[in-house]
Motif scaffolding. Structure first.
Motif, short mmCIF file in Angstrom:
data_model
loop_
_atom_site.label_atom_id
_atom_site.label_comp_id
_atom_site.label_asym_id
_atom_site.label_seq_id
_atom_site.Cartn_x
_atom_site.Cartn_y
_atom_site.Cartn_z
N GLU A 16 33.27 -14.18 11.57
CA GLU A 16 34.58 -14.27 12.21
C GLU A 16 35.62 -14.79 11.23
O GLU A 16 35.41 -15.76 10.53
CB GLU A 16 34.49 -15.24 13.40
CG GLU A 16 35.79 -15.39 14.14
CD GLU A 16 36.21 -14.09 14.77
OE1 GLU A 16 37.40 -13.77 14.72
OE2 GLU A 16 35.34 -13.38 15.29
N LYS A 18 39.03 -16.60 10.16
CA LYS A 18 39.79 -17.73 10.67
C LYS A 18 41.01 -17.93 9.80
O LYS A 18 41.06 -17.46 8.68
CB LYS A 18 38.95 -19.01 10.66
CG LYS A 18 37.66 -18.92 11.48
CD LYS A 18 36.84 -20.17 11.30
CE LYS A 18 35.55 -20.11 12.10
NZ LYS A 18 34.72 -21.31 11.89
N TYR A 207 37.15 -13.04 22.74
CA TYR A 207 38.02 -13.94 22.00
C TYR A 207 38.82 -14.95 22.82
O TYR A 207 39.58 -15.73 22.26
CB TYR A 207 39.01 -13.10 21.16
CG TYR A 207 38.30 -12.35 20.06
CD1 TYR A 207 37.70 -13.03 19.00
CD2 TYR A 207 38.22 -10.96 20.08
CE1 TYR A 207 37.03 -12.35 18.01
CE2 TYR A 207 37.56 -10.27 19.08
CZ TYR A 207 36.96 -10.97 18.05
OH TYR A 207 36.30 -10.30 17.06
N GLU A 209 37.69 -17.62 24.54
CA GLU A 209 37.21 -18.98 24.28
C GLU A 209 37.60 -19.45 22.88
O GLU A 209 37.99 -20.60 22.68
CB GLU A 209 35.69 -19.04 24.43
CG GLU A 209 35.12 -20.44 24.22
CD GLU A 209 33.63 -20.50 24.48
OE1 GLU A 209 33.02 -21.53 24.16
OE2 GLU A 209 33.06 -19.51 24.99
N GLU A 210 37.50 -18.57 21.92
CA GLU A 210 37.76 -18.94 20.53
C GLU A 210 39.24 -18.99 20.20
O GLU A 210 39.70 -19.90 19.49
CB GLU A 210 37.06 -17.96 19.59
CG GLU A 210 37.27 -18.28 18.12
CD GLU A 210 36.56 -17.28 17.23
OE1 GLU A 210 36.91 -17.23 16.04
OE2 GLU A 210 35.67 -16.56 17.71
N ARG A 211 40.01 -18.01 20.67
CA ARG A 211 41.42 -17.89 20.28
C ARG A 211 42.41 -18.11 21.41
O ARG A 211 43.61 -18.23 21.17
CB ARG A 211 41.67 -16.51 19.66
CG ARG A 211 40.83 -16.23 18.44
CD ARG A 211 41.10 -14.83 17.93
NE ARG A 211 40.26 -14.50 16.78
CZ ARG A 211 40.20 -13.30 16.21
NH1 ARG A 211 40.96 -12.31 16.68
NH2 ARG A 211 39.41 -13.08 15.19
N ALA A 329 38.64 -27.24 12.42
CA ALA A 329 37.82 -26.08 12.80
C ALA A 329 37.77 -25.05 11.68
O ALA A 329 36.72 -24.48 11.39
CB ALA A 329 38.37 -25.45 14.08
#
Length: 374
Positions: A16, A18, A207, A209-211, A329
């Motif tokens: 992924e 970032k 995406y 939850e992550e973004r 993160a």
């Protein structure tokens, strides 16, 4: 076998992407990204007016550099850049038990021989290639064409009549033109390409939850922001660096830059479990390239402090704390507290100032977005 592998698609999905706080991307001729966090900063209090910066640095930046106009710089985001950025999130591969064909990604080893002797400079292990890709050229295209139709475990012999085609593989930037080179390839695995369709449902599942994005529009807006932060801003900063004229060299400051960059290289080599010399070879870090890196980083540092003075940029305690929260993160850490154990307020302060300096260059630039969402 494909069905079994598809159960673990997320595990095999490409890593992924970032937002990266490694911001100082140097020009294309330079093969390494300079790590901002490791740069030594020379004060611990909030950045103050020009005189205070000069005092803390120990010299006046104006004595060592002159800076041209860093406004009005131009950059164009191309369709190719957009497509590549989106595909990193929509495309993934999983291993299959069949012969390689177009669009597959194949992992393989290759070993070069000239006059029967192994050439380490032209040999590598565990490399990946996209079969049939239009970007393959030289030896890569030859490898792609020959690997096509082969399965995991197959060994392939290739004779390259003109070593010029292999120059792209040379880590030491050696010219092999006119040399006859024999390559021995071993196919390690064959991986099938899967392209996900971008829908509201897919975006939310993959995406949210992550973004924090939950629909197609938000997904593409995130991609645009990623390109702005990770491609456009660093590229414009590189252009700004080119506006710096180095009138003289602050010797002590320069040595700090050199020591820090050397320490970065050692740390990255250790992380990659290779020696420093192996790491340099893997990344094309010849003595000439390393010296150019030193010079560019010195200019970048001096430019940062000059803009900090000219624009009266500040880094408050609150902004530094916010940077810890925003960055842990991306640094693959679990918390801001862990971030504080690894990075100092001085380092985070420079990151805050660098972000502001890059924002200024970006806001005063002419950026053209020449892509269409497909």
């Amino acid at each position: 076998m494909e069905n079994n592998n598809q159960e673990n698609l997320k595990e095999n999905k490409i890593e992924e992407k970032k937002f990266d706080f490694t911001k100082l991307v140097v020009p294309a001729i330079i093969a390494v990204i300079i790590i901002v966090f490791a740069i030594v900063v020379y004060w611990s209090k909030s950045i103050k007016p020009k005189a205070d910066i000069d005092k803390e640095l120990g010299f006046k930046t104006e004595d060592y550099i002159s800076v041209g106009d860093v406004t009005g710089l131009k950059y164009e985001v191309t369709q190719e850049q957009w497509d590549e950025c989106v595909s990193e999130d929509t495309n993934y591969h999983y291993e299959v038990d069949r012969a390689a064909k177009d669009t597959d990604q194949v992992d393989f080893d290759y070993t070069a021989y000239i006059d029967g002797k192994k050439v380490q400079d032209l040999s590598m292990e565990e490399q990946s290639i996209d079969i049939g890709s239009s970007i393959n050229s030289g030896a890569y295209k030859i490898f792609s064409d020959k690997i096509k139709g082969h399965k995991k475990g197959d060994k392939i012999s290739i004779n390259i009549e003109n070593g010029k085609d292999a120059n792209v593989l040379s880590m030491d930037k050696i010219d092999y033109s006119g040399k006859k080179i024999k390559y021995e390839l071993k196919v390690l695995n064959v991986n099938k390409l899967v392209v996900s369709k971008v829908t509201d449902k897919w975006v939310k599942e993959e995406y949210f939850e992550e973004r924090g994005v939950s629909n197609v529009d938000e997904f593409y807006e995130w991609e645009k922001e990623y390109i702005k932060e990770e491609i456009v801003k660093p590229a414009l900063w590189n252009q700004a660096i080119e506006k710096v004229n180095l009138k003289a060299i602050p010797a002590e400051f320069q040595q700090q830059v050199i020591d820090t960059m050397d320490a970065d290289t050692e740390a990255e080599a250790e992380f990659a479990s290779v020696s420093v010399e192996e790491y340099k070879q893997m990344n094309g870090l010849t003595d000439e390239v390393i010296q150019e890196n030193y010079n560019v980083e010195l200019k970048s540092e001096l430019l940062l402090w000059q803009l900090t003075k000219d624009l009266k940029l500040t880094a408050t305690k609150e902004e530094i704390e916010e940077e810890y929260e925003n960055s842990y993160a991306e640094a693959n850490l679990d918390s801001a507290e862990e971030m504080k154990e690894k990075y100092t307020d001085k380092e985070m302060k420079e990151l805050v100032l660098l972000n502001k300096a890059q924002d200024y260059v970006f806001k005063n630039a002419k950026v053209k977005y020449s892509y269409k969402i497909k």
